[in-house]
Design a protein around this motif. Structure first.
Motif, PDB file in Angstrom:
ATOM      1  N   VAL A 197       0.858  -1.177   0.000  1.00 54.92           N
ATOM      2  CA  VAL A 197       0.000   0.000   0.000  1.00 54.92           C
ATOM      3  C   VAL A 197       0.901   1.236   0.000  1.00 54.92           C
ATOM      4  CG1 VAL A 197      -1.750   1.261   1.324  1.00 54.92           C
ATOM      5  CG2 VAL A 197      -1.839  -1.226   1.196  1.00 54.92           C
ATOM      6  N   ASP A 198       0.451   2.307  -0.639  1.00 56.75           N
ATOM      7  CA  ASP A 198       1.201   3.560  -0.724  1.00 56.75           C
ATOM      8  C   ASP A 198       2.441   3.448  -1.597  1.00 56.75           C
ATOM      9  OD1 ASP A 198      -0.612   4.894   0.867  1.00 56.75           O
ATOM     10  OD2 ASP A 198       0.448   4.428   2.719  1.00 56.75           O
ATOM     11  N   ALA A 199       2.401   2.563  -2.596  1.00 54.59           N
ATOM     12  CA  ALA A 199       3.479   2.472  -3.579  1.00 54.59           C
ATOM     13  C   ALA A 199       2.852   2.209  -4.941  1.00 54.59           C
ATOM     14  CB  ALA A 199       4.456   1.357  -3.220  1.00 54.59           C
ATOM     15  N   LEU A 200       3.450   2.778  -5.968  1.00 58.08           N
ATOM     16  CA  LEU A 200       2.928   2.547  -7.315  1.00 58.08           C
ATOM     17  C   LEU A 200       3.091   1.086  -7.698  1.00 58.08           C
ATOM     18  CD1 LEU A 200       4.316   5.700  -9.178  1.00 58.08           C
ATOM     19  CD2 LEU A 200       1.930   5.229  -8.583  1.00 58.08           C
ATOM     20  N   PRO A 201       2.139   0.510  -8.437  1.00 57.43           N
ATOM     21  CA  PRO A 201       2.271  -0.884  -8.877  1.00 57.43           C
ATOM     22  C   PRO A 201       3.544  -1.082  -9.702  1.00 57.43           C
ATOM     23  CG  PRO A 201       0.060  -0.065  -9.283  1.00 57.43           C
ATOM     24  CD  PRO A 201       0.878   1.120  -8.886  1.00 57.43           C
ATOM     25  N   THR A 202       4.152  -2.242  -9.550  1.00 56.02           N
ATOM     26  CA  THR A 202       5.346  -2.597 -10.316  1.00 56.02           C
ATOM     27  C   THR A 202       4.930  -3.399 -11.542  1.00 56.02           C
ATOM     28  OG1 THR A 202       6.712  -2.655  -8.324  1.00 56.02           O
ATOM     29  CG2 THR A 202       7.548  -3.821 -10.259  1.00 56.02           C
ATOM     30  N   ILE A 203       5.331  -2.916 -12.704  1.00 63.72           N
ATOM     31  CA  ILE A 203       5.029  -3.601 -13.965  1.00 63.72           C
ATOM     32  C   ILE A 203       6.359  -3.957 -14.617  1.00 63.72           C
ATOM     33  CG2 ILE A 203       3.909  -3.440 -16.224  1.00 63.72           C
ATOM     34  CD1 ILE A 203       1.992  -1.388 -14.980  1.00 63.72           C
ATOM     35  N   THR A 204       6.563  -5.246 -14.889  1.00 60.40           N
ATOM     36  CA  THR A 204       7.831  -5.742 -15.412  1.00 60.40           C
ATOM     37  C   THR A 204       7.595  -6.447 -16.736  1.00 60.40           C
ATOM     38  OG1 THR A 204       8.617  -6.037 -13.137  1.00 60.40           O
ATOM     39  CG2 THR A 204       9.862  -7.138 -14.882  1.00 60.40           C
ATOM     40  N   THR A 205       8.512  -6.270 -17.664  1.00 65.66           N
ATOM     41  CA  THR A 205       8.406  -6.905 -18.979  1.00 65.66           C
ATOM     42  C   THR A 205       9.158  -8.232 -18.972  1.00 65.66           C
ATOM     43  OG1 THR A 205       8.250  -4.749 -20.064  1.00 65.66           O
ATOM     44  CG2 THR A 205       8.833  -6.635 -21.443  1.00 65.66           C
ATOM     45  N   PHE A 206       8.446  -9.305 -19.284  1.00 66.57           N
ATOM     46  CA  PHE A 206       9.030 -10.629 -19.424  1.00 66.57           C
ATOM     47  C   PHE A 206       8.733 -11.125 -20.837  1.00 66.57           C
ATOM     48  CE2 PHE A 206       8.033 -10.235 -14.910  1.00 66.57           C
ATOM     49  CZ  PHE A 206       9.175 -10.712 -14.285  1.00 66.57           C
ATOM     50  N   ASP A 207       9.786 -11.366 -21.632  1.00 68.26           N
ATOM     51  CA  ASP A 207       9.594 -11.880 -22.998  1.00 68.26           C
ATOM     52  C   ASP A 207       8.558 -11.059 -23.758  1.00 68.26           C
ATOM     53  OD1 ASP A 207      11.447 -13.906 -22.563  1.00 68.26           O
ATOM     54  OD2 ASP A 207       9.915 -15.264 -21.769  1.00 68.26           O
ATOM     55  N   HIS A 208       8.710  -9.732 -23.684  1.00 70.50           N
ATOM     56  CA  HIS A 208       7.857  -8.784 -24.412  1.00 70.50           C
ATOM     57  C   HIS A 208       6.441  -8.687 -23.847  1.00 70.50           C
ATOM     58  CE1 HIS A 208      11.114  -8.697 -27.307  1.00 70.50           C
ATOM     59  NE2 HIS A 208      11.005  -9.992 -27.491  1.00 70.50           N
ATOM     60  N   ASN A 209       6.176  -9.327 -22.716  1.00 69.40           N
ATOM     61  CA  ASN A 209       4.865  -9.222 -22.079  1.00 69.40           C
ATOM     62  C   ASN A 209       4.993  -8.429 -20.784  1.00 69.40           C
ATOM     63  OD1 ASN A 209       3.396 -10.823 -23.951  1.00 69.40           O
ATOM     64  ND2 ASN A 209       4.234 -12.678 -23.015  1.00 69.40           N
ATOM     65  N   ASP A 210       4.118  -7.439 -20.604  1.00 74.80           N
ATOM     66  CA  ASP A 210       4.093  -6.657 -19.373  1.00 74.80           C
ATOM     67  C   ASP A 210       3.239  -7.351 -18.331  1.00 74.80           C
ATOM     68  OD1 ASP A 210       5.696  -4.715 -20.461  1.00 74.80           O
ATOM     69  OD2 ASP A 210       4.034  -3.468 -21.123  1.00 74.80           O
ATOM     70  N   LEU A 211       3.836  -7.660 -17.181  1.00 72.76           N
ATOM     71  CA  LEU A 211       3.117  -8.319 -16.094  1.00 72.76           C
ATOM     72  C   LEU A 211       3.129  -7.426 -14.858  1.00 72.76           C
ATOM     73  CD1 LEU A 211       4.388 -12.012 -16.327  1.00 72.76           C
ATOM     74  CD2 LEU A 211       2.321 -11.027 -17.318  1.00 72.76           C
ATOM     75  N   VAL A 212       2.026  -7.456 -14.128  1.00 79.04           N
ATOM     76  CA  VAL A 212       1.885  -6.661 -12.913  1.00 79.04           C
ATOM     77  C   VAL A 212       2.287  -7.510 -11.711  1.00 79.04           C
ATOM     78  CG1 VAL A 212       0.299  -5.343 -11.472  1.00 79.04           C
ATOM     79  CG2 VAL A 212      -0.001  -5.354 -13.958  1.00 79.04           C
ATOM     80  N   SER A 213       3.179  -6.990 -10.891  1.00 79.75           N
ATOM     81  CA  SER A 213       3.566  -7.687  -9.671  1.00 79.75           C
ATOM     82  C   SER A 213       2.406  -7.692  -8.678  1.00 79.75           C
ATOM     83  CB  SER A 213       4.775  -7.005  -9.032  1.00 79.75           C
ATOM     84  OG  SER A 213       4.949  -7.439  -7.694  1.00 79.75           O
ATOM     85  N   VAL A 214       2.166  -8.850  -8.059  1.00 77.14           N
ATOM     86  CA  VAL A 214       1.182  -8.926  -6.982  1.00 77.14           C
ATOM     87  C   VAL A 214       1.875  -8.936  -5.620  1.00 77.14           C
ATOM     88  CG1 VAL A 214      -0.577 -10.040  -8.396  1.00 77.14           C
ATOM     89  CG2 VAL A 214       1.055 -11.461  -7.134  1.00 77.14           C
ATOM     90  N   GLY A 215       3.136  -8.486  -5.616  1.00 72.56           N
ATOM     91  CA  GLY A 215       3.840  -8.276  -4.363  1.00 72.56           C
ATOM     92  C   GLY A 215       4.394  -9.545  -3.745  1.00 72.56           C
ATOM     93  N   PRO A 216       4.945  -9.423  -2.541  1.00 71.30           N
ATOM     94  CA  PRO A 216       5.495 -10.574  -1.836  1.00 71.30           C
ATOM     95  C   PRO A 216       4.409 -11.346  -1.094  1.00 71.30           C
ATOM     96  CG  PRO A 216       5.832  -8.602  -0.540  1.00 71.30           C
ATOM     97  CD  PRO A 216       5.179  -8.154  -1.823  1.00 71.30           C
ATOM     98  N   PRO A 217       4.661 -12.605  -0.767  1.00 74.88           N
ATOM     99  CA  PRO A 217       3.731 -13.348   0.090  1.00 74.88           C
ATOM    100  C   PRO A 217       3.593 -12.661   1.435  1.00 74.88           C
ATOM    101  CG  PRO A 217       5.342 -14.812  -0.920  1.00 74.88           C
ATOM    102  CD  PRO A 217       5.812 -13.417  -1.199  1.00 74.88           C
ATOM    103  N   ARG A 218       2.410 -12.781   2.051  1.00 74.11           N
ATOM    104  CA  ARG A 218       2.121 -12.094   3.308  1.00 74.11           C
ATOM    105  C   ARG A 218       1.848 -13.117   4.416  1.00 74.11           C
ATOM    106  NH1 ARG A 218       3.079  -6.500   2.894  1.00 74.11           N
ATOM    107  NH2 ARG A 218       2.605  -5.856   0.756  1.00 74.11           N
ATOM    108  N   GLY A 219       2.838 -13.361   5.272  1.00 71.30           N
ATOM    109  CA  GLY A 219       2.655 -14.280   6.383  1.00 71.30           C
ATOM    110  C   GLY A 219       2.603 -15.733   5.960  1.00 71.30           C
ATOM    111  N   GLN A 220       3.100 -16.039   4.791  1.00 68.68           N
ATOM    112  CA  GLN A 220       3.118 -17.401   4.277  1.00 68.68           C
ATOM    113  C   GLN A 220       4.290 -17.534   3.305  1.00 68.68           C
ATOM    114  OE1 GLN A 220      -0.692 -17.670   1.843  1.00 68.68           O
ATOM    115  NE2 GLN A 220      -0.907 -15.713   2.880  1.00 68.68           N
TER     116      GLN A 220
END
Length: 544
Positions: A341-364
């Motif tokens: 929360v309070d950070a811009l979404p991270t979008i990364t290009t993999f093999d010419h495809n832009d994917l949105v990060s869903v962040g790190p695992p939370r408590g697992q």
């Protein structure tokens, strides 16, 4: 260990007159609120009624419409130490077959509903019957014929002495959306539920006493139940919610649910954000400045959706850092990972495809495994496997599938792991979702994710809204054939341009483009594409 019953009882003692849950009924133009003291009293009365016909461990079907009575029914079942089965009224369009299947699988001993739903008409109120009368209304499925049916809004006040609840006892069965097969009852214990509520609140940076949730998601869906019902329980906070139809008809209502100067947290699938952009034309009265987190839990999360929503509502108080891409599944209660929360979404290009990060695992813990069950290094795509206190007990009355999905041991000797059936990769400690394992299209030895093909078609034909295009493959003599189903209602024929776009961007030949009427493509209960049943429909219709 604490259960949700322990928590509600505590808030009923410490915050008896403070609001807990508010239901906004836009058809009646009303807001109705239950305090913590009121919901505790009503849950005790429902528990007493349930235990007249059920014993601890019995299943109780919730057949109530969206509203406060639904929450009372679920909580009353928990007080009674029975196992709730959150469902919906039998007359909900398009869900009857699913309802019959779930009732047959869970074998409830009684059902909870409302007097309005029981009679089928709000103009025919009646007292709560101890059981369904012989002349059952036609809307009640035969699966519950002969069972006691309790109208929770007409239960008389009654005292109920709480019984000790083992946190490992089952609180409810959450039936999966069924995107890749028949619905299965996920066994959620009290311990699983409280653990996942805590993980979600921590990820939300939810501040007790100054935060609330709002929602329009259906309560029979895992995120809808967690957001409107579960999150407020941990610290005695509050939620306001409405029904999905109210949102779909006028999506601006979503942003009008909060009625206090509090921080607001909410969640929805990706399509809901597109729906707001497309349908909300008058933004003059909107103020999104108090919304701290818009959790986006759809698969996939489209970068274009995040951009369009930001551009549409930035001038009306929306902060782009409130976008919170997330990932979860019913087998882990609902929540696994989310972006900060309070950070811009991270979008990364993999093999010419832009994917949105869903962040790190939370408590697992999350690992990515190859088909042989070996952990994979960062940056490699494989099946997402999860371990944590929120991972549930398995599938109701299905030990074989439970063993396959919940009790995997990887080649490094670690386990048990939950196999999610979802494909993803870990990059810089963050999770990226790439597709559904069973949805992968394999043609000429190459893997293609249907989400990528559908995104290409949406980009080629902007008038084809998300959810109106489904890509899948069918067997052929030598390989697989690619099929594209399009819900198409305009005179122009997009077949040739779809074929050209798929060939140009993915080097694939489209075997067939099927132009179908609205409603052909199947959806899960949360509004996501259900490609497997859509594929089954195609096979029945076109290969008969």
């Amino acid at each position: 260990m604490t259960t949700i019953v322990d928590l509600v009882v505590r808030w009923a003692e410490e915050k008896a007159d403070q609001p807990a849950y508010t239901y906004v009924d836009y058809r009646a133009d009303s807001r109705t609120t239950l305090t913590w003291g009121e919901i505790d009293a009503r849950a005790r009365a429902v528990a007493a009624a349930i235990r007249q016909c059920a014993a601890p461990g019995d299943r109780v079907a919730i057949l109530a419409p969206q509203g406060l009575d639904y929450l009372v029914a679920v909580l009353g079942s928990c007080y009674a130490r029975t196992i709730a089965v959150p469902l919906f009224p039998p007359d909900l369009p398009g869900h009857r077959a699913r309802l019959d299947g779930v009732l047959a699988d869970s074998s409830p001993v009684c059902a909870l509903t409302t007097s309005t739903a029981l009679e089928g008409s709000p103009s025919m109120p009646r007292a709560m019957p101890p059981s369904m009368p012989p002349s059952m209304p036609p809307s009640i499925p035969r699966s519950v014929e002969g069972l006691p049916v309790i109208a929770v809004d007409q239960v008389e006040p009654a005292s109920w002495e709480l019984e000790p609840i083992d946190p490992d006892e089952l609180a409810y069965l959450q039936y999966t959306s069924g995107s890749t097969g028949s619905p299965s009852g996920v066994m959620v214990s009290h311990a699983n539920l409280v653990a996942n509520i805590g993980q979600l609140i921590e990820a939300f940076a939810f501040e007790p006493g100054r935060s609330m949730t709002v929602s329009w998601l259906p309560l029979f869906h895992d995120m809808g139940l967690m957001l409107a019902f579960g999150v407020p329980i941990l610290h005695g906070d509050r939620s306001a919610f409405t029904d999905p139809v109210a949102f779909l008809m006028r999506p601006a209502r979503w942003f009008q649910l909060a009625d206090e100067a509090m921080d607001v947290y909410t969640a929805a699938p990706n399509f809901a954000y597109d729906h707001c952009v497309q349908r909300i034309t008058d933004k003059s009265k909107l103020d999104l400045s108090r919304y701290k987190a818009f959790l986006n839990g759809a698969e996939p999360i489209r970068p274009a959706t995040l951009t369009a929503f930001t551009e549409a509502f930035r001038d009306h108080g929306f902060n782009p850092t409130a976008h919170v891409p997330a990932y979860g599944l019913a087998e882990a209660v609902v929540f696994v990972a989310s972006a900060p929360v309070d950070a811009l979404p991270t979008i990364t290009t993999f093999d010419h495809n832009d994917l949105v990060s869903v962040g790190p695992p939370r408590g697992q813990t999350v690992v990515i495994a190859d088909p042989a069950g070996s952990p994979m290094p960062p940056g490699r795509i494989g099946e997402i496997c999860v371990k944590g206190p929120n991972v549930t007990r398995g599938y109701w009355e299905d030990p074989t599938r439970t063993a396959e999905v919940f009790n995997t041991t990887l080649t490094d000797g670690t386990g048990p792991w939950l196999r999610t059936g979802d494909l993803g990769t870990l990059h810089n400690g963050e999770l990226y979702i790439t597709g559904r394992l069973k949805d992968v299209i394999i043609i000429d030895g190459r893997n293609h994710h249907p989400q990528d093909l559908e995104a290409t078609i949406h980009a080629t034909h902007p008038t084809l809204k998300p959810g109106r295009v489904a890509a899948f493959s069918i067997p052929s003599d030598n390989s697989e054939h690619l099929i594209i189903v399009v819900e198409h209602t305009t005179p122009d024929d997009p077949t040739d341009t779809i074929r050209a776009a798929i060939n140009h961007h993915h080097n694939l030949h489209v075997h067939q483009v099927v132009l179908a009427p609205r409603g052909t493509i199947h959806k899960t209960s949360s509004g996501k594409l259900a490609r497997h049943p859509t594929r089954t429909w195609y096979l029945r219709q076109h290969l008969a």
